[in-house]
Design a protein around this motif. Structure first.
Motif, PDB file in Angstrom:
ATOM      1  N   LEU A 182       0.845  -1.190   0.000  1.00  0.00           N
ATOM      2  CA  LEU A 182       0.000   0.000   0.000  1.00  0.00           C
ATOM      3  C   LEU A 182       0.882   1.242   0.000  1.00  0.00           C
ATOM      4  CD1 LEU A 182      -2.917   1.192   0.350  1.00  0.00           C
ATOM      5  CD2 LEU A 182      -2.452   1.205   2.803  1.00  0.00           C
ATOM      6  N   ALA A 183       0.469   2.259  -0.763  1.00  0.00           N
ATOM      7  CA  ALA A 183       1.153   3.552  -0.766  1.00  0.00           C
ATOM      8  C   ALA A 183       0.095   4.639  -0.811  1.00  0.00           C
ATOM      9  CB  ALA A 183       2.087   3.671  -1.968  1.00  0.00           C
ATOM     10  N   ALA A 229      -4.351   7.031  -3.486  1.00  0.00           N
ATOM     11  CA  ALA A 229      -3.688   5.883  -2.866  1.00  0.00           C
ATOM     12  C   ALA A 229      -3.597   4.762  -3.885  1.00  0.00           C
ATOM     13  CB  ALA A 229      -4.453   5.415  -1.633  1.00  0.00           C
ATOM     14  N   CYS A 230      -2.643   3.886  -3.711  1.00  0.00           N
ATOM     15  CA  CYS A 230      -2.481   2.728  -4.594  1.00  0.00           C
ATOM     16  C   CYS A 230      -2.137   1.506  -3.752  1.00  0.00           C
ATOM     17  CB  CYS A 230      -1.368   2.948  -5.610  1.00  0.00           C
ATOM     18  SG  CYS A 230      -1.666   4.245  -6.835  1.00  0.00           S
ATOM     19  N   TRP A 243      -3.280  -1.172  -8.298  1.00  0.00           N
ATOM     20  CA  TRP A 243      -4.634  -0.621  -8.340  1.00  0.00           C
ATOM     21  C   TRP A 243      -4.627   0.698  -7.570  1.00  0.00           C
ATOM     22  CZ3 TRP A 243      -8.836  -3.661 -10.366  1.00  0.00           C
ATOM     23  CH2 TRP A 243      -8.449  -4.932 -10.810  1.00  0.00           C
ATOM     24  N   CYS A 244      -5.296   1.720  -8.125  1.00  0.00           N
ATOM     25  CA  CYS A 244      -5.271   3.035  -7.484  1.00  0.00           C
ATOM     26  C   CYS A 244      -6.670   3.622  -7.362  1.00  0.00           C
ATOM     27  CB  CYS A 244      -4.378   4.001  -8.271  1.00  0.00           C
ATOM     28  SG  CYS A 244      -2.637   3.515  -8.367  1.00  0.00           S
ATOM     29  N   SER A 250       6.983  -2.477  -5.424  1.00  0.00           N
ATOM     30  CA  SER A 250       6.743  -1.392  -4.479  1.00  0.00           C
ATOM     31  C   SER A 250       6.240  -0.173  -5.222  1.00  0.00           C
ATOM     32  CB  SER A 250       8.019  -1.039  -3.702  1.00  0.00           C
ATOM     33  OG  SER A 250       9.020  -0.551  -4.572  1.00  0.00           O
ATOM     34  N   LEU A 251       5.560   0.723  -4.480  1.00  0.00           N
ATOM     35  CA  LEU A 251       4.989   1.936  -5.038  1.00  0.00           C
ATOM     36  C   LEU A 251       5.282   3.114  -4.118  1.00  0.00           C
ATOM     37  CD1 LEU A 251       1.426   0.552  -5.903  1.00  0.00           C
ATOM     38  CD2 LEU A 251       3.237   1.007  -7.570  1.00  0.00           C
ATOM     39  N   SER A 252       5.253   4.328  -4.696  1.00  0.00           N
ATOM     40  CA  SER A 252       5.388   5.546  -3.911  1.00  0.00           C
ATOM     41  C   SER A 252       4.565   6.632  -4.596  1.00  0.00           C
ATOM     42  CB  SER A 252       6.850   5.972  -3.807  1.00  0.00           C
ATOM     43  OG  SER A 252       6.963   7.172  -3.052  1.00  0.00           O
ATOM     44  N   LEU A 253       3.838   7.430  -3.798  1.00  0.00           N
ATOM     45  CA  LEU A 253       2.958   8.462  -4.343  1.00  0.00           C
ATOM     46  C   LEU A 253       3.263   9.820  -3.732  1.00  0.00           C
ATOM     47  CD1 LEU A 253       1.361   5.760  -4.871  1.00  0.00           C
ATOM     48  CD2 LEU A 253      -0.722   7.094  -4.578  1.00  0.00           C
TER      49      LEU A 253
END
Length: 251
Positions: A8-9, A15-16, A25-26, A58-61
């Motif tokens: 989760l990010a 958010a995604c 998924w966002c 991994s994700l970052s927003l």
């Protein structure tokens, strides 16, 4: 949405999540295409698939753009690009689907941090930053009025392990769990006090942290003895020292 989530990010407006099959998924605000579903300006109140089928590790927003490291170690970003924060070597002001970050080190990335105006990512042996460097957030000992659309190696041999970023600064943990920061901390971005700015990684006092997070000018970390300490802009009355953490009282 019926998914099992493994990551989760959360950003300022969206958010995604990473589902169990590693697809992204966002949901949330989509003004700049930061949802990544191929639409622009269509907000989403439930998770929608990021168009591409890329498998993410991994994700970052930030508030306006999203980035991720694929399971193969490649970097992808989408959303706002006015400050070239997507690193796509393009003049497009926004992208509605993931675009590859333009770097020769195409499959060796381990972590990415999306800031408000810039992005940094950690490779196997080199950390890169791109986008705005108006406040020194690229960590290369310079300030530039020209946005950098290509990833630039940081001036650092610290062995950075993890990254986080806000609008004008970047924070990292290095070998030995020491925290470092660079850029400009706090709200007075146009004329920061000298104590609030560093053009290269600067150590955060004599603390070691197991994990940390950063927000609008303030960062917090879990000290190795399970206490929470925060530090930030000298203009913040709660945490008045930019690189000297203060303990957070128990809730």
């Amino acid at each position: 949405g019926g998914h099992s989530w493994i990551g989760l990010a959360v950003g300022g407006q969206s958010a995604c999540g990473i589902a169990s099959d590693s697809t992204a998924w966002c949901w949330g605000i989509n003004t700049y295409g930061q949802i990544g579903d191929g639409t622009l300006g269509t907000d989403r109140s439930a998770p929608v698939a990021v168009t591409s089928g890329i498998k993410f590790a991994s994700l970052s927003l930030s508030s306006t753009h999203s980035c991720g490291v694929s399971t193969s170690g490649r970097l992808w970003c989408w959303g706002r690009n006015a400050d070239r924060e997507l690193g796509a070597d393009s003049t497009g002001s926004q992208y509605k689907v993931p675009v590859p970050v333009a770097t020769a080190d195409s499959t060796g990335f381990l972590a990415v941090a999306a800031g408000g105006l810039h992005t940094c990512a950690r490779g196997v042996s080199v950390t890169y930053c791109w986008g705005s460097n108006k406040y020194g957030q690229a960590g290369n000992r310079t300030i530039s009025a020209t946005d950098d659309s290509l990833p630039t190696p940081m001036d650092s041999t610290l062995g950075l392990l993890s990254l986080a970023a806000d609008s004008a600064s970047t924070v990292a943990l290095a070998t030995g769990n020491k925290a470092y920061w660079w850029g400009t901390r706090g709200s007075a971005l146009s004329a920061p006090a000298s104590a609030d700015r560093s053009l290269f990684p600067k150590a955060v006092a004599n603390f070691t942290f197991t994990t940390f997070a950063t927000g609008a000018g303030v960062s917090c970390g879990i000290y190795t003895r399970n206490y929470v300490f925060c530090w930030g802009s000298s203009t913040d009355p709660n945490f008045p020292a930019v690189d000297t953490p203060a303990g957070v009282p128990a809730p």
